[in-house]
Scaffold this motif. Structure first.
Motif, PDB file in Angstrom:
ATOM      1  N   UNK A 199      38.074  51.078  37.930  1.00 58.21           N
ATOM      2  CA  UNK A 199      37.241  50.269  37.068  1.00 58.21           C
ATOM      3  C   UNK A 199      36.330  49.348  37.896  1.00 58.21           C
ATOM      4  N   UNK A 200      36.813  48.888  39.052  1.00 60.99           N
ATOM      5  CA  UNK A 200      35.985  48.034  39.902  1.00 60.99           C
ATOM      6  C   UNK A 200      34.745  48.778  40.384  1.00 60.99           C
ATOM      7  N   UNK A 201      34.929  50.055  40.717  1.00 57.77           N
ATOM      8  CA  UNK A 201      33.796  50.862  41.171  1.00 57.77           C
ATOM      9  C   UNK A 201      32.744  50.970  40.068  1.00 57.77           C
ATOM     10  N   UNK A 202      33.199  51.205  38.845  1.00 59.31           N
ATOM     11  CA  UNK A 202      32.273  51.307  37.709  1.00 59.31           C
ATOM     12  C   UNK A 202      31.556  49.976  37.490  1.00 59.31           C
ATOM     13  N   UNK A 209      42.231  43.396  30.829  1.00 62.85           N
ATOM     14  CA  UNK A 209      41.863  42.892  32.147  1.00 62.85           C
ATOM     15  C   UNK A 209      42.902  41.853  32.536  1.00 62.85           C
ATOM     16  N   UNK A 210      43.564  42.096  33.662  1.00 62.76           N
ATOM     17  CA  UNK A 210      44.555  41.142  34.135  1.00 62.76           C
ATOM     18  C   UNK A 210      43.921  40.256  35.196  1.00 62.76           C
ATOM     19  N   UNK A 211      44.119  38.975  35.060  1.00 68.14           N
ATOM     20  CA  UNK A 211      43.585  38.029  36.031  1.00 68.14           C
ATOM     21  C   UNK A 211      44.485  36.814  36.078  1.00 68.14           C
ATOM     22  N   UNK A 212      44.358  36.081  37.132  1.00 67.20           N
ATOM     23  CA  UNK A 212      45.091  34.825  37.235  1.00 67.20           C
ATOM     24  C   UNK A 212      44.191  33.809  37.916  1.00 67.20           C
ATOM     25  N   UNK A 213      44.423  32.579  37.607  1.00 68.96           N
ATOM     26  CA  UNK A 213      43.686  31.485  38.235  1.00 68.96           C
ATOM     27  C   UNK A 213      44.728  30.637  38.962  1.00 68.96           C
ATOM     28  N   UNK A 214      44.854  30.845  40.293  1.00 68.79           N
ATOM     29  CA  UNK A 214      45.952  30.214  41.021  1.00 68.79           C
ATOM     30  C   UNK A 214      45.706  28.771  41.450  1.00 68.79           C
ATOM     31  N   UNK A 215      44.667  28.136  40.911  1.00 67.90           N
ATOM     32  CA  UNK A 215      44.387  26.749  41.282  1.00 67.90           C
ATOM     33  C   UNK A 215      44.246  25.910  40.021  1.00 67.90           C
ATOM     34  N   UNK A 216      44.276  24.612  40.200  1.00 64.60           N
ATOM     35  CA  UNK A 216      44.175  23.683  39.076  1.00 64.60           C
ATOM     36  C   UNK A 216      42.743  23.604  38.551  1.00 64.60           C
ATOM     37  N   UNK A 242      37.067  44.235  26.350  1.00 65.82           N
ATOM     38  CA  UNK A 242      38.409  43.786  25.967  1.00 65.82           C
ATOM     39  C   UNK A 242      38.694  44.086  24.495  1.00 65.82           C
ATOM     40  N   UNK A 243      37.682  44.013  23.633  1.00 68.25           N
ATOM     41  CA  UNK A 243      37.881  44.355  22.222  1.00 68.25           C
ATOM     42  C   UNK A 243      38.133  45.845  22.019  1.00 68.25           C
ATOM     43  N   UNK A 244      37.687  46.650  22.972  1.00 74.21           N
ATOM     44  CA  UNK A 244      37.910  48.094  22.872  1.00 74.21           C
ATOM     45  C   UNK A 244      39.331  48.472  23.272  1.00 74.21           C
ATOM     46  N   UNK A 245      40.116  47.500  23.696  1.00 74.14           N
ATOM     47  CA  UNK A 245      41.510  47.749  24.037  1.00 74.14           C
ATOM     48  C   UNK A 245      41.803  47.724  25.522  1.00 74.14           C
ATOM     49  N   UNK A 246      40.786  47.641  26.360  1.00 76.28           N
ATOM     50  CA  UNK A 246      41.009  47.595  27.806  1.00 76.28           C
ATOM     51  C   UNK A 246      41.531  46.213  28.162  1.00 76.28           C
TER      52      UNK A 246
END
Length: 135
Positions: A1-4, A65-72, A59-63
């Motif tokens: 997905x990143x390549x796309x 996306x996992x992400x995290x924000x490791x800072x305050x 995201x509404x299409x069901x895909x």
């Protein structure tokens, strides 16, 4: 997905250059929709809307996306202010210099991107090995 995603970013930058003769630098695009709205405000607003709505549509299409924000939140604000200062003094952002400027073989953009990358590496080194924080 990143390549796309990378292909779509490159395609959008190419189409913007071919159709409007403009650089897809997000800082200039965002700055162009803030008051007072300039003559280029309509395409800038449309470009920015697409950049915001495309991930929402995905995201509404069901895909998922996992992400995290490791800072305050305060660290995000400080980082945003520092980036804003850098954008001002660097006459552009990573998208303008790194994607569009380097593709045009602009020496100024190549130097700016090398500087961005060098300071990114230095920042990660200092945070991880001097302060001992995990990012």
């Amino acid at each position: 997905m990143s390549f796309a995603g990378g292909l779509l970013i490159g395609l959008s930058a190419l189409l913007l250059m071919l159709t409007w003769g403009r650089i897809a630098g997000m800082t200039a695009i965002i700055g162009g929709i803030l008051p007072p709205l300039g003559a280029d405000g309509s395409w800038k607003a449309a470009f920015l809307a697409g950049a915001i709505l495309a991930p929402l549509a995905l995201s509404l299409s069901g895909y998922q996306v996992e992400y995290s924000v490791p800072v305050s939140t305060s660290a995000l604000i400080v980082g945003g202010l520092i980036a804003g200062i850098g954008v001002t003094f660097g006459s552009g952002c990573t998208s303008g210099h790194g994607i569009c400027g380097m593709a045009r073989l602009s020496r100024r953009s190549i130097a700016a991107t090398a500087t961005f990358m060098a300071f990114a590496v230095l920042t990660v080194f200092v945070i991880r090995h001097v302060f001992g924080a995990a990012i």
